[in-house]
Scaffold this motif. Structure first.
Motif, mmCIF file in Angstrom:
data_model
loop_
_atom_site.group_PDB
_atom_site.id
_atom_site.type_symbol
_atom_site.label_atom_id
_atom_site.label_comp_id
_atom_site.label_asym_id
_atom_site.label_seq_id
_atom_site.Cartn_x
_atom_site.Cartn_y
_atom_site.Cartn_z
ATOM 1 N N GLY A 80 -18.060 -1.278 20.853
ATOM 2 C CA GLY A 80 -18.411 -2.702 21.186
ATOM 3 C C GLY A 80 -18.246 -2.616 22.851
ATOM 4 O O GLY A 80 -18.011 -1.335 23.620
ATOM 5 N N PRO A 81 -18.536 -3.676 23.630
ATOM 6 C CA PRO A 81 -18.915 -4.963 23.155
ATOM 7 C C PRO A 81 -20.294 -4.937 22.475
ATOM 8 O O PRO A 81 -21.025 -4.235 22.853
ATOM 9 N N ASP A 120 -16.458 -8.217 26.834
ATOM 10 C CA ASP A 120 -16.276 -6.919 27.527
ATOM 11 C C ASP A 120 -14.712 -6.471 27.526
ATOM 12 O O ASP A 120 -14.576 -5.474 27.577
ATOM 13 N N SER A 121 -13.780 -7.363 27.604
ATOM 14 C CA SER A 121 -12.584 -7.141 27.724
ATOM 15 C C SER A 121 -11.705 -6.755 26.498
ATOM 16 O O SER A 121 -10.768 -6.488 26.485
ATOM 17 N N VAL A 122 -12.576 -6.869 25.472
ATOM 18 C CA VAL A 122 -12.067 -6.802 24.021
ATOM 19 C C VAL A 122 -12.419 -5.416 23.425
ATOM 20 O O VAL A 122 -13.490 -5.117 23.471
ATOM 21 N N GLU A 123 -11.485 -4.674 23.075
ATOM 22 C CA GLU A 123 -11.728 -3.287 22.243
ATOM 23 C C GLU A 123 -12.241 -3.653 20.988
ATOM 24 O O GLU A 123 -11.447 -3.958 20.103
ATOM 25 N N SER A 124 -13.504 -3.331 20.743
ATOM 26 C CA SER A 124 -13.849 -3.666 19.162
ATOM 27 C C SER A 124 -14.824 -2.317 18.784
ATOM 28 O O SER A 124 -15.309 -1.707 19.502
ATOM 29 N N LYS A 184 -0.869 -2.649 27.982
ATOM 30 C CA LYS A 184 -2.152 -1.846 27.150
ATOM 31 C C LYS A 184 -3.247 -2.412 27.747
ATOM 32 O O LYS A 184 -4.409 -1.833 27.898
ATOM 33 N N SER A 185 -3.443 -3.747 27.951
ATOM 34 C CA SER A 185 -4.361 -4.407 28.466
ATOM 35 C C SER A 185 -4.310 -5.164 29.775
ATOM 36 O O SER A 185 -3.459 -5.953 29.905
ATOM 37 N N ILE A 221 -10.799 -5.314 15.634
ATOM 38 C CA ILE A 221 -10.441 -5.832 16.816
ATOM 39 C C ILE A 221 -9.079 -5.289 17.270
ATOM 40 O O ILE A 221 -8.430 -5.746 16.307
ATOM 41 N N GLN A 222 -9.034 -4.412 18.321
ATOM 42 C CA GLN A 222 -7.811 -3.871 18.670
ATOM 43 C C GLN A 222 -7.180 -4.856 19.561
ATOM 44 O O GLN A 222 -7.822 -5.768 20.432
#
Length: 383
Positions: A68-69, A47-51, A281-282, A87-88
């Protein structure tokens, strides 16, 4: 690391930066990607990864984008070829990827954005396009054919029926095939199109440049948050006028003076920009440490040689003011005076902090408390 193919940083910045593309053969000789395609797919399920997934032809529609996710089953339903997984901010989640940024410290920290990973099977692509930022495209696995050249802007024709800004009627000026370790630099506005010749991973080291909208809205919001922003317009010398509907030139002059007074404060501008440009950014990765450290324990671990480094999602920068140094970490500012000013340069020079230089400064209790606070808030950690 020498990633400029023998060019000095000065020569690269003078001749290529924001001017023209550069192909650098074996910028990182023998480079092997530290993450696999399966690991990238696993991150895309978080969930925490921008894809994102881009499919060139999806149910008859061109260049379709899916965010995503994703579920693991999503990858089983993809076509055999002609799609791409993005994958950002991969450097935020993989220290081995984050370490690549050390090779690009000839560009200021605040300009660095992140590293995006692009995995594609044969034929995979995100289509011909252009970016508004500088980027180094490092081939990390497999081979990718790049066609690039020609300046593009908002008037360049686009493909219809896709949420992506895909160029139509575009032809590049040069075509190259990148092998692992090769790299392509592209300035803003240059059209480019990369197509995977086989299963490949490309790492995009991107740089950011704020828009005028970002600068104006960000700075004015900052000014309005200051305590004196409640000052009212005043006209104690108001005189009668012929028509009450007229806005006199003296009103515009007074408004201009009020605005100029606020915008001419260079110190305020520097403090705002330092905080703005280091905001992480995150927010999901810069989290408080599981084991907070007291200042004396942190200093003891430093003196024992334990390596201290930035959180992969943290941003560090500093600015020299007249009588103090402003240190910026993850959107916060810390004002340093006297000998304490040396702390900023030591913390900001590299993601791996030089303990030999840092430890002597931490004999000063206030600085030890500051560095311990940065550790405890998650901006620094011991490897």
């Amino acid at each position: 690391m020498d990633v400029l193919g023998g060019l000095t940083a000065e020569a690269f910045l003078r001749e290529y930066w924001q001017k023209k593309p550069l192909v650098i053969r074996q910028a990182l000789p023998g480079y092997q990607c530290p993450v696999t395609a399966d690991e990238l797919a696993g991150l895309a399920c978080e969930d925490s990864v921008e894809s994102r997934i881009v499919i060139e032809r999806d149910d008859g529609k061109p260049w379709q984008l899916h965010n995503g996710p994703f579920s693991p089953e999503r990858f089983e339903s993809l076509p055999a070829t002609h799609w791409t997984l993005l994958i950002q901010g991969l450097d935020h989640w993989a220290p081995e990827i984050s370490d690549l940024l050390e090779a690009f410290r000839f560009i200021p920290n605040w300009r660095l954005d992140d590293i995006m990973a692009s995995y594609a099977p044969q034929g995979g692509s995100v289509g011909p396009h252009f970016d508004q930022y500088d980027v180094f495209l490092l081939q990390a696995q497999g081979q990718r054919e790049w066609t690039f050249g020609g300046h593009c802007d908002h008037t360049s024709p686009r493909v219809e029926g896709t949420p992506l800004r895909i160029l139509s009627s575009w032809e590049g000026e040069e075509t190259v095939v990148l092998e692992p370790g090769d790299m392509l630099y592209l300035p803003p506005g240059i059209g480019h199109h990369g197509v995977a010749l086989n299963d490949c991973i490309t790492l995009s080291i991107g740089f950011r440049a704020p828009t005028m909208d970002d600068i104006l809205t960000g700075y004015t919001d900052f000014l309005c948050s200051q305590t004196d922003a409640s000052e009212h317009y005043a006209d104690p010398n108001l005189a009668p006028q012929t028509n009450p509907g007229a806005i006199g030139s003296e009103v515009i002059s007074e408004l201009e003076r009020m605005i100029r007074d606020k915008l001419s404060d260079r110190r305020q501008l520097a403090l705002w920009f330092g905080q703005y440009s280091t905001a992480p950014k995150s927010l999901d990765i810069v989290v408080p440490a599981d084991d907070p450290l007291a200042p004396d324990l942190l200093l003891e671990r430093l003196k024992h040689g334990e390596p201290l480094r930035w959180n992969e999602g943290s941003r560090f920068a500093f600015h020299e003011l007249d009588d103090e140094t402003a240190l910026f970490v993850d959107g916060e500012r810390y004002l340093l005076r006297g000998e304490a000013r040396d702390l900023a340069a030591i913390l900001c020079r590299s993601s791996s902090v030089d303990a030999d230089l840092l430890a002597p400064l931490l004999d000063e209790p206030a600085l030890a408390e500051l560095v311990a606070a940065l550790h405890n808030q998650g901006s620094l950690y011991f490897e």
